[in-house]
Design an enzyme around this catalytic site. Structure first.
Site, PDB file in Angstrom:
ATOM      1  N   CYS A  85       0.818  -1.217   0.000  1.00 35.40           N
ATOM      2  CA  CYS A  85       0.000   0.000   0.000  1.00 35.40           C
ATOM      3  C   CYS A  85       0.852   1.268   0.000  1.00 35.40           C
ATOM      4  CB  CYS A  85      -0.911   0.019   1.224  1.00 35.40           C
ATOM      5  SG  CYS A  85      -2.129  -1.296   1.261  1.00 35.40           S
ATOM      6  N   VAL A 105       0.491   4.227  -2.729  1.00 28.99           N
ATOM      7  CA  VAL A 105      -0.119   5.509  -2.364  1.00 28.99           C
ATOM      8  C   VAL A 105       0.767   6.671  -2.792  1.00 28.99           C
ATOM      9  CG1 VAL A 105      -0.756   6.974  -0.420  1.00 28.99           C
ATOM     10  CG2 VAL A 105      -1.548   4.607  -0.501  1.00 28.99           C
TER      11      VAL A 105
END
Length: 511
Positions: A152, A156
């Site tokens: 993640c 991001v």
């Protein structure tokens, strides 16, 4: 006071000791917990239709989903290739979780590395982490290939794997011609089957670049998919050998997760060689044993390689029949007598057990392809799939499963709960009870709460050993699925008839 080794207790016993019980009681008083009566009242309410309606109305919260995140599937796919080191571009805690998850299921050590991104990398980007990480991984662990995926954090902030790998090579971290396939695998979308698909596509794209020849190599490719019964790869190879089919399994991690203990640690156990992976572009065709963990890979093979693909799930009798008929077609040989005998044994066993399974209502959950195969097998037994939870479902799967259910009178009462989780399933099982539950180890909480017997099939299986060492593929696999389901039912019958002179009327050895 000196420690007495004879008094060391397992955690099962440890926390029942007086000092811990006193500590727990003090904790309750300090936290000013609700009374036991109030806890009981609320617990009973969660079994009601009223709570079920509120439970199914939630949108912003997921409780115990029946899926994992993309990078886990990605490193699972990478582990099937020779000399391949999975590399996770993200925080160190993420890769530690993935390694632990796989190790706990397979009871085998699993190796993967991380770029160990921290707060500064989250702000300024993870390029330097990758440059250093690739150099360390290449120097220390001497892989033949490093397969990279993301978590993640890297997604991001928008880290570009292709550019970062190119820069790392330019800075001398690894040789320019060293293979580093990659896949962007954000954990906040998709699931582990998506990660498997993305990584396998990335590996094949890397290995087969400029490797297409003018002629076919006479081989067939087989993709197992995200199948944690990795011994299925050996069963697949056995069946293919009986037909005399020259094949490449993409990717074969059967030894990675079921390796022999011969007194020497072997870090890389992937069985698909890089040469085989590179030459897979020249095969006659590709057969996938799962549809939804191979979607992008099959699209890539059809478009870029101009190679036909096919999905066949050799689970249960009908699924195995269709698979063997296709193998007979492509090999030009009849189905071997050995496999015909295995089919007869499986059908004989199903006939022996059908009285205990026929008409039983079943709740089950898992990945789309696993659930499809199990539902097909249950319908063959005359069992009645009732609550079907697939957290990582999609519209194509929903339509395919509904067609399967509509093909049998035993699928009439079934309902697929797409995108729901195990807390939803809990409400379903309290308001509309079933006779049997099929799923992974997380289902033991449903067994505890509802009393429904649990047949452990799927991934992960943390609280039982060695179930992954038994094939679920082919007629041999059908016998194993039958064994696990019917004996779970009989075990539960024994538990319910165990009290002498009260419930033991059927507690016998005649069955």
């Amino acid at each position: 006071m000196a420690q007495n080794v004879d008094q060391i207790k397992d955690h099962v016993e440890l926390f029942h000791q007086p000092e811990y019980q006193e500590l727990f009681q003090g904790k309750k008083e300090f936290e000013d917990c609700h009374s036991a009566d109030e806890i009981t009242r609320v617990a009973e309410w969660t079994k009601s239709w009223d709570y079920r309606e509120k439970n199914f109305a939630r949108e912003a919260l997921t409780v115990n989903p029946a899926k994992a995140c993309q990078p886990l599937g990605a490193i699972f796919a990478a582990s099937g290739f020779e000399g391949t080191l999975p590399f996770v571009h993200g925080s160190q805690g993420c890769v530690a979780y993935f390694r632990t998850h796989l190790t706990r299921h397979f009871k085998e050590p699993f190796s993967a590395v991380s770029s160990s991104m921290t707060e500064d990398a989250a702000v300024f980007g993870g390029l330097q982490n990758m440059v250093d990480g690739l150099e360390n991984a290449y120097t220390l662990y001497k892989p033949k290939m490093i397969a990279m995926c993301t978590t993640c954090m890297a997604e991001v902030i928008g880290d570009d794997l292709q550019a970062f790998i190119k820069t790392s090579k330019e800075r001398g971290s690894i040789p320019v011609d060293f293979p580093v396939p990659y896949a962007h695998t954000p954990s906040f979308v998709g699931s582990h089957i998506t990660g498997y698909d993305n990584m396998l596509k990335g590996i094949l794209a890397n290995l087969t670049e400029n490797k297409q020849s003018e002629s076919k190599n006479g081989k067939w490719n087989f993709i197992p998919g995200f199948d944690t019964y990795t011994v299925n790869n050996r069963e697949l190879r056995r069946i293919l050998n009986l037909f005399g089919i020259d094949a490449t399994i993409l990717a074969d991690n059967s030894d990675t997760f079921d390796s022999p203990n011969e007194g020497e640690f072997v870090m890389y156990q992937g069985k698909t060689t890089l040469e085989e992976g590179a030459d897979s572009i020249n095969a006659e065709g590709t057969i996938a044993l799962q549809a939804y963990s191979t979607t992008k890979t099959r699209e890539y093979i059809e478009k870029e390689w101009q190679q036909p693909t096919l999905v066949l799930r050799p689970v249960g009798i009908r699924g195995t029949d269709a698979f063997l008929q296709k193998l007979s077609e492509i090999s030009g040989k009849p189905i071997p007598r050995e496999l015909e005998i295995e089919r007869g044994r499986a059908i004989d066993a199903m006939t022996d057990s059908q009285a205990w399974i026929h008409g039983k209502s079943v709740a089950l959950y898992g990945d789309p392809d696993l659930v499809y195969g199990l539902v097909s097998f249950l319908l063959e037994l005359g069992a009645e799939p009732t609550h079907i939870v697939v957290t990582n479902s999609n519209e194509v799967f929903e339509a395919e499963l509904q067609t399967l259910l509509d093909s049998s009178q035993y699928g009439t009462n079934a309902k697929l709960w797409s995108g729901k989780d195990l807390w939803h399933l809990r409400s379903l099982m309290f308001t509309e009870p079933v006779d049997l539950l099929i799923g992974n180890s997380y289902g033991k909480y449903l067994w505890r709460d509802t009393g429904t017997p649990l047949a452990r099939i799927g991934y992960p299986l943390f609280d039982r050993h060695h179930l992954h060492r038994y094939p679920t593929l082919g007629y041999t696999g059908a016998l194993n699925l039958l064994n696990w389901t019917v004996n779970t039912i009989l075990d539960d019958l024994d538990r319910k008839t165990i009290v002498p002179a009260k419930t033991d009327i059927s507690y016998d050895l005649i069955r």
